[in-house]
Design a protein around this motif. Structure first.
Motif, PDB file in Angstrom:
ATOM      1  N   ALA A 175       4.351 -24.092  42.649  1.00  0.00           N
ATOM      2  CA  ALA A 175       2.968 -24.456  42.350  1.00  0.00           C
ATOM      3  C   ALA A 175       2.060 -23.263  42.659  1.00  0.00           C
ATOM      4  CB  ALA A 175       2.549 -25.675  43.171  1.00  0.00           C
ATOM      5  N   PRO A 176       2.099 -22.231  41.808  1.00  0.00           N
ATOM      6  CA  PRO A 176       1.276 -21.034  42.027  1.00  0.00           C
ATOM      7  C   PRO A 176      -0.156 -21.250  41.537  1.00  0.00           C
ATOM      8  CG  PRO A 176       2.534 -20.775  40.030  1.00  0.00           C
ATOM      9  CD  PRO A 176       2.944 -22.112  40.608  1.00  0.00           C
ATOM     10  N   GLY A 177      -0.998 -20.271  41.824  1.00  0.00           N
ATOM     11  CA  GLY A 177      -2.349 -20.272  41.277  1.00  0.00           C
ATOM     12  C   GLY A 177      -3.410 -20.532  42.324  1.00  0.00           C
ATOM     13  N   ASP A 178      -4.559 -19.866  42.159  1.00  0.00           N
ATOM     14  CA  ASP A 178      -5.616 -20.023  43.155  1.00  0.00           C
ATOM     15  C   ASP A 178      -6.230 -21.414  43.130  1.00  0.00           C
ATOM     16  OD1 ASP A 178      -7.033 -19.780  40.779  1.00  0.00           O
ATOM     17  OD2 ASP A 178      -8.124 -17.972  41.365  1.00  0.00           O
ATOM     18  N   PHE A 179      -6.214 -22.071  41.974  1.00  0.00           N
ATOM     19  CA  PHE A 179      -6.823 -23.403  41.959  1.00  0.00           C
ATOM     20  C   PHE A 179      -5.892 -24.439  42.574  1.00  0.00           C
ATOM     21  CE2 PHE A 179      -9.115 -27.098  40.189  1.00  0.00           C
ATOM     22  CZ  PHE A 179     -10.401 -26.731  40.584  1.00  0.00           C
ATOM     23  N   ALA A 180      -4.600 -24.207  42.519  1.00  0.00           N
ATOM     24  CA  ALA A 180      -3.674 -25.058  43.266  1.00  0.00           C
ATOM     25  C   ALA A 180      -3.966 -24.931  44.755  1.00  0.00           C
ATOM     26  CB  ALA A 180      -2.227 -24.660  42.967  1.00  0.00           C
ATOM     27  N   GLN A 181      -4.247 -23.716  45.196  1.00  0.00           N
ATOM     28  CA  GLN A 181      -4.577 -23.483  46.600  1.00  0.00           C
ATOM     29  C   GLN A 181      -5.915 -24.126  46.962  1.00  0.00           C
ATOM     30  OE1 GLN A 181      -4.414 -19.206  46.520  1.00  0.00           O
ATOM     31  NE2 GLN A 181      -2.188 -19.144  46.742  1.00  0.00           N
ATOM     32  N   ALA A 182      -6.867 -24.043  46.049  1.00  0.00           N
ATOM     33  CA  ALA A 182      -8.172 -24.653  46.292  1.00  0.00           C
ATOM     34  C   ALA A 182      -8.055 -26.171  46.385  1.00  0.00           C
ATOM     35  CB  ALA A 182      -9.143 -24.261  45.182  1.00  0.00           C
ATOM     36  N   TYR A 183      -7.200 -26.751  45.555  1.00  0.00           N
ATOM     37  CA  TYR A 183      -6.959 -28.197  45.567  1.00  0.00           C
ATOM     38  C   TYR A 183      -6.495 -28.665  46.947  1.00  0.00           C
ATOM     39  CZ  TYR A 183      -3.662 -32.158  44.892  1.00  0.00           C
ATOM     40  OH  TYR A 183      -2.919 -33.303  45.023  1.00  0.00           O
ATOM     41  N   VAL A 184      -5.676 -27.855  47.618  1.00  0.00           N
ATOM     42  CA  VAL A 184      -5.193 -28.191  48.955  1.00  0.00           C
ATOM     43  C   VAL A 184      -6.376 -28.334  49.923  1.00  0.00           C
ATOM     44  CG1 VAL A 184      -3.873 -27.342  50.934  1.00  0.00           C
ATOM     45  CG2 VAL A 184      -2.936 -27.131  48.616  1.00  0.00           C
ATOM     46  N   ILE A 185      -7.289 -27.361  49.899  1.00  0.00           N
ATOM     47  CA  ILE A 185      -8.461 -27.415  50.771  1.00  0.00           C
ATOM     48  C   ILE A 185      -9.326 -28.619  50.421  1.00  0.00           C
ATOM     49  CG2 ILE A 185     -10.559 -26.215  51.518  1.00  0.00           C
ATOM     50  CD1 ILE A 185      -7.980 -24.899  52.461  1.00  0.00           C
TER      51      ILE A 185
END
Length: 309
Positions: free
Chosen positions: A176-186
């Protein structure tokens, strides 16, 4: 996601490198990775009374009542109060730390989104959470936690905790790459903060004490899916501001798919145990993120009254 060059949040504490020890504490809401163990003794669906009590806390006809005397604290506070409370905290991350700056900008975006919601829905200031960066393990007001448990929100101190190494695991192990995947976590963890402020988390912890494990898991799924929906509400607002790039929503939906309880159980043990679900299936997590994304409203995230999750 367009984040570079934008103002980050002042509510970030950098505790990376701190040495922590101690025992496990209170339950936490969070994007933990379900372990996929054996089947547990069960209970059935959520009772009508439980649904009415919890939903009334989210959608009551007198929202201002939620602001007074609520466990988890929804008392309005000014930005001046927030700044004074932050004194003595861990330092902010270095400006040269790109990943730390990224989560700071995402946190600032959530502050903007929920600040507008609270002004509109509650006629009150939004009590912002703090985000704590750590490595390996940390002691929070909810007890001791290791990075292996994933990012989490502690309702006792109203802080989101994340070891940024989690993003490597999200990309490599869970595809699950990508900056928006990371943003979704936050945004998901901040969703738990919203639940804490509105009384959902305190009521959940109170109710589940008298439930069997399977029934508590079922209620936990509804709590987690609502946090996904709240993340979708944030994504809706972010899209309205023109900050999304092509493929961002797909990144978040892919992350929701990869960390669904059924997907993780299949990956780790080869079979699925529905009674052990505590975050929701891939389809459920996608559905409720989409719900918040398309509607952009808190009241669209009523997972407790929904017949179909």
């Amino acid at each position: 996601m367009r984040w570079r060059g934008r103002q980050g949040s002042s509510n970030v504490e950098d505790r990376r490198g701190s040495r922590m020890s101690g025992g496990f504490g209170l339950p936490r809401g969070g994007m933990r990775m379900p372990s996929g163990g054996a089947s547990r003794a069960g209970f059935g669906g959520i009772g009508f009374i439980i649904v009415i009590v919890v939903v009334s806390l989210l959608l009551g006809v007198n929202p201002m009542s939620l602001l007074e005397g609520m466990d988890g604290g929804m008392s309005p506070q000014s930005s001046g109060q927030s700044q004074s409370q932050s004194q003595g905290q861990a330092p902010a991350p270095s400006q040269n730390d790109e990943m730390a700056q990224f989560v700071s900008v995402v946190l600032a975006d959530t502050e903007d989104t929920w600040g507008k919601v609270f002004r509109t829905e509650y006629n009150a200031d939004y009590p912002e959470p703090r985000l704590v960066l750590f490595t390996g393990a940390i002691r929070s007001a909810c007890g001791f936690a290791q990075s292996a448990s994933g990012p989490f929100y502690c309702p006792s101190d109203k802080k989101v905790y994340i070891d940024l190494a989690f993003y490597d695991e999200l990309r490599r192990r869970f595809q699950a790459p990508g900056d928006f995947a990371q943003a979704y976590v936050i945004a998901h963890e901040v969703g738990h903060h919203i639940q804490n402020l509105t009384g959902i988390l305190p009521k959940f912890h109170e109710i589940r004490q008298g439930l069997s494990q399977t029934k508590a898991n079922e209620l936990s799924v509804r709590v987690e899916l609502q946090a996904d929906c709240f993340a979708g509400v944030w994504a809706h607002d972010t899209a309205q501001k023109g900050l999304l790039e092509e493929g961002d929503i797909e990144e978040a939906l892919n992350a929701a798919t990869q960390i669904g309880d059924d997907a993780i159980q299949k990956r780790t043990q080869g079979y699925v145990v529905p009674d052990a679900f505590n975050h929701g299936t891939s389809a459920q997590r996608q559905r409720w993120f989409r719900m918040g994304l398309s509607e952009g409203r808190m009241d669209a995230c009523d997972t407790f009254a929904a017949d179909r999750l």
